[in-house]
Write an enzyme that holds these catalytic residues in place. Structure first.
Site, PDB file in Angstrom:
ATOM      1  N   LYS A   1       0.803  -1.227   0.000  1.00  0.00           N
ATOM      2  CA  LYS A   1       0.000   0.000   0.000  1.00  0.00           C
ATOM      3  C   LYS A   1       0.837   1.279   0.000  1.00  0.00           C
ATOM      4  O   LYS A   1       0.412   2.315  -0.506  1.00  0.00           O
ATOM      5  CB  LYS A   1      -0.918   0.022   1.229  1.00  0.00           C
TER       6      LYS A   1
ATOM      7  N   GLU B   1      -9.408   6.477   3.711  1.00  0.00           N
ATOM      8  CA  GLU B   1     -10.285   5.468   4.303  1.00  0.00           C
ATOM      9  C   GLU B   1      -9.426   4.236   4.517  1.00  0.00           C
ATOM     10  O   GLU B   1      -8.440   4.032   3.819  1.00  0.00           O
ATOM     11  CB  GLU B   1     -11.447   5.154   3.360  1.00  0.00           C
TER      12      GLU B   1
ATOM     13  N   SER C   1       1.108  -9.864  -0.892  1.00  0.00           N
ATOM     14  CA  SER C   1       0.834  -8.425  -0.822  1.00  0.00           C
ATOM     15  C   SER C   1       1.131  -7.773   0.517  1.00  0.00           C
ATOM     16  O   SER C   1       1.400  -6.580   0.587  1.00  0.00           O
ATOM     17  CB  SER C   1      -0.613  -8.175  -1.212  1.00  0.00           C
TER      18      SER C   1
END
Lengths: 409, 273
Positions: free
Chosen positions: A102, A124, A391
């Site tokens: 991310k 968010e 991930s």
């Protein structure tokens, strides 16, 4: 890494989205009129900077020295051996600073916010990984940061909540609706529409209104660019299959995109099957949803006969979302990618296998991609290869897993 | 000047604005959420709003994710959905209202996913007596298909203009506008903040200089005094969250009817003064 193969030829034949942000019938910009101006501005700014040498230099500097890229490509030997089929390669996004892919997106968007002169960012978050990644870059650049998080998720992911607070971010629990990721996104949109003059909204996945699905994909594509080059260099060929979990779908788009023009590489996304697709208690709109509009784009969506967005279920907070990025909808309908689902139980089993056999603690989100590998690698031949986007890491999930095991830590 | 305003010149919306224009009056547009706080409230409430002095009625279509709405209307949506409200039932309410009132325009307001889910929405809305539709999350670039379907049923797709819309964009929106233009008076969700009358006046003056389509102002008009001040600069004012709040506080249909009528009358009086 060899320079010539670092850049992919993705743009030569696959050129999505269109100039107005559509991926076929999907995507677009379905927002309140008030936000149109800001989205136009963001699209223009991104167009101005994305190929700007100074911007690229700054981005790559940060990715190298702050995030720790490139991340390794790792052959999971014991897992490969125990499954007895295709060779399994893990793209180690769990080794990024903050523990997941991310941060590649938040660094890119924060650099854009800086160029816009906006002193405040909002985000968010579901599992908290995007919130942490946003709080991280905000701290580093000295930006004010408010993170919206569903009240349910604040409880489920208390470790990440505290991490964000340590970095100076303000975490705002959202109590409306189902109190999860979708409601956090509603609340972030309301904040943005109110404070659009001084605030940049760092959307954390390849959803939202244009240009977000494109921008987030582009920043996440470093994953696939590196992995493609590493496969060629370390293995000597491209993978037969690329697998990634799909909630909103940013890690999957990030690893898929540089392979889209490689027709022999199969692309497989794995959605959250929750208690099973037949139960309705899942978060798998590509498997069991219909076309709808939510959060600024047209895509597959879990909604009922009256168009109401349905409550979703997944053991992993980060996949617990009723929509999916519009480019995945496009790749599904065009047949370029296929989308499976893994249940909570299947993901948990894969989670345990990776811990035991490789000494790697994957995130519960990631474990859905691993569940597909566990189910499908055995029927593939040993000379075939699977590339898995690992991930994120699962430290944040330890309390959840202990709870499932009936253990209080 | 807008061509599309001419598309539906005999509809209830055009007639109502022509009539008000003749009387030199500003339109009072009221918003309530359909089915809130219960399904039996809505039709009596609509009649009460009209008898209190409302000229046009906006009826909110409850949606699970009302991302442009503030706390008052969010709560109204949740109450209505908890009572089993659906778009089909909203259309039934409009049809029932029409049995006694064939002149007051009714405009549905909501989010695109609701109408996407209903097959033949435009036909069914037309048959029920709906005159207009406001889609909060549908900017003009994406509106073409729906506008066409609605136009065939003589339903106006009401366009929104925001404080952040450039002159050029406002002109483009006005060019395709029908029914009226909804000017969003502030940056924020419904019912939020405090609007600045001078800013609104400046923008509506510009809008009225580029189009014949009536300009109504909404978001942030909470009381009779603000409504009266804004009415000086617009063809209509929209009051929503304040009325929704009042419905929420009513313990019975009778109480809601009385309070809505009184509140509407007070706002109407302020505008007329």
């Amino acid at each position: 890494m060899a320079e010539p193969i670092l850049e992919t030829n993705a743009s030569t034949t696959y050129a999505q989205p269109s100039a107005d942000g559509h991926f076929g019938q999907f995507g677009g910009r379905f927002v309140a009129e008030t936000l149109t101006h800001a989205l136009d501005g963001l699209a223009q700014l991104y167009a101005d900077y994305k190929d700007d040498p100074e911007f690229k230099r700054e981005l790559h500097e940060d990715l190298a020295h702050f995030v720790g890229r490139p991340t390794p490509l790792y052959l999971a030997e014991r897992l490969t051996e125990s499954l007895g089929g295709a060779a399994i390669y893990l793209k180690r996004e769990d080794l990024n600073h903050t523990g997941a892919h991310k941060v590649c997106n938040t660094i890119g968007q924060a650099l854009l916010a800086k160029r816009m002169g906006k002193p405040r960012v909002i985000a968010e978050t579901g599992a908290g990984q995007h919130g942490v990644a946003t709080a991280t870059v905000a701290a580093r650049l000295g930006l004010a940061c408010d993170v919206y998080m569903g009240e349910e998720d604040v409880h489920r992911q208390s470790l990440n909540v505290y991490r964000m607070k340590l970095m100076g971010a303000n975490v705002i629990p959202v109590t409306s609706g189902s109190k999860t990721l979708k409601d956090a996104m509603n609340e972030a949109m309301r904040d943005w529409v109110t404070n659009v003059d001084n605030t940049h909204y760092i959307i954390g996945t390849v959803a939202g209104p244009h240009p977000y699905p494109m921008i987030v994909r582009d920043f996440a594509s470093i994953i696939g660019q590196e992995a493609r080059a590493q496969m060629l260099q370390q293995v000597g060929k491209l993978p037969d299959v690329v697998v990634a979990c799909v909630g909103g779908g940013s890690n999957a788009m990030g690893i898929f995109h540089p392979f889209i023009n490689d027709p022999d590489v199969a692309l497989v996304g794995v959605e959250a099957g929750g208690h099973g697709l037949h139960t309705g208690a899942h978060a798998a709109p590509l498997n069991d949803g219909k076309v709808g509009v939510l959060h600024g784009n047209r895509s597959y969506l879990m909604s009922d006969a009256d168009g109401q967005v349905m409550e979703t279920h997944s053991v992993s907070a980060g996949l617990d979302y009723p929509g999916v990025g519009p480019e995945h909808a496009y790749l599904k309908d065009s047949g370029r990618a296929t989308y499976a689902a893994a249940t909570d139980d299947e993901a948990m089993e894969a989670f345990r296998m990776l811990n035991r056999q490789e000494g790697i603690l994957p995130a519960l989100e990631t474990s859905h991609a691993l569940a597909w590998v566990v189910a499908n690698a055995p029927s593939m031949s040993p000379d075939q290869t699977i590339l898995v986007n690992l991930s994120g890491r699962g430290d944040k999930d330890i309390l959840t897993v202990a709870d499932i095991d009936g253990i209080t830590l | 000047m807008s061509q599309s305003h001419q598309q539906n010149p005999t509809g209830r919306i055009a007639k109502k604005f022509a009539e008000l224009n003749g009387q030199n009056k500003t339109a009072l547009v009221t918003f309530i959420t359909a089915g809130d706080p219960g399904p039996d409230y809505s039709v009596p409430a609509m009649h009460a709003l009209v008898s209190g002095g409302a000229d046009l009625l906006e009826l909110g279509v409850p949606f699970s994710d009302p991302e442009a709405d503030g706390p008052a209307i969010q709560a109204a949506n949740q109450r209505a959905l908890a009572q089993g409200m659906t778009l089909s039932k909203v259309l039934d309410m409009v049809a029932e209202f029409r049995q006694q009132d064939d002149s007051t325009p009714v405009i549905l307001m909501g989010y695109l996913n609701s109408v996407l889910a209903m097959e033949e929405f435009a036909q069914r809305a037309g048959a029920a007596g709906v005159d207009g539709l406001i889609m909060v999350n549908l900017p003009m670039e994406e509106a073409g298909d729906l506008r066409e379907a609605l136009s065939a049923q003589h339903i106006d797709l009401v366009s929104l203009v925001a404080p952040t819309s450039s002159d050029e964009r406002a002109q483009a929106i006005a060019d395709s506008a029908s029914g009226f233009i909804y000017y969003v008076s502030l940056k924020g969700a419904t019912g939020s903040g405090a609007l600045v009358v001078e800013d609104v006046a400046q923008r509506t003056k510009y809008l009225r200089s580029i189009t014949d389509v009536p300009v109504c102002v909404g978001f942030g008009i909470k009381d009779a005094a603000t409504a009266a001040a804004v009415a000086q600069h617009a063809d209509g004012v929209v009051v929503g969250s304040a009325l929704v709040q009042l419905m929420a506080e009513s313990g019975s249909v009778e109480e809601a009817v009385t309070r809505l009528q009184d509140a509407t009358a007070a706002i109407r009086q302020g505008i007329n003064a």
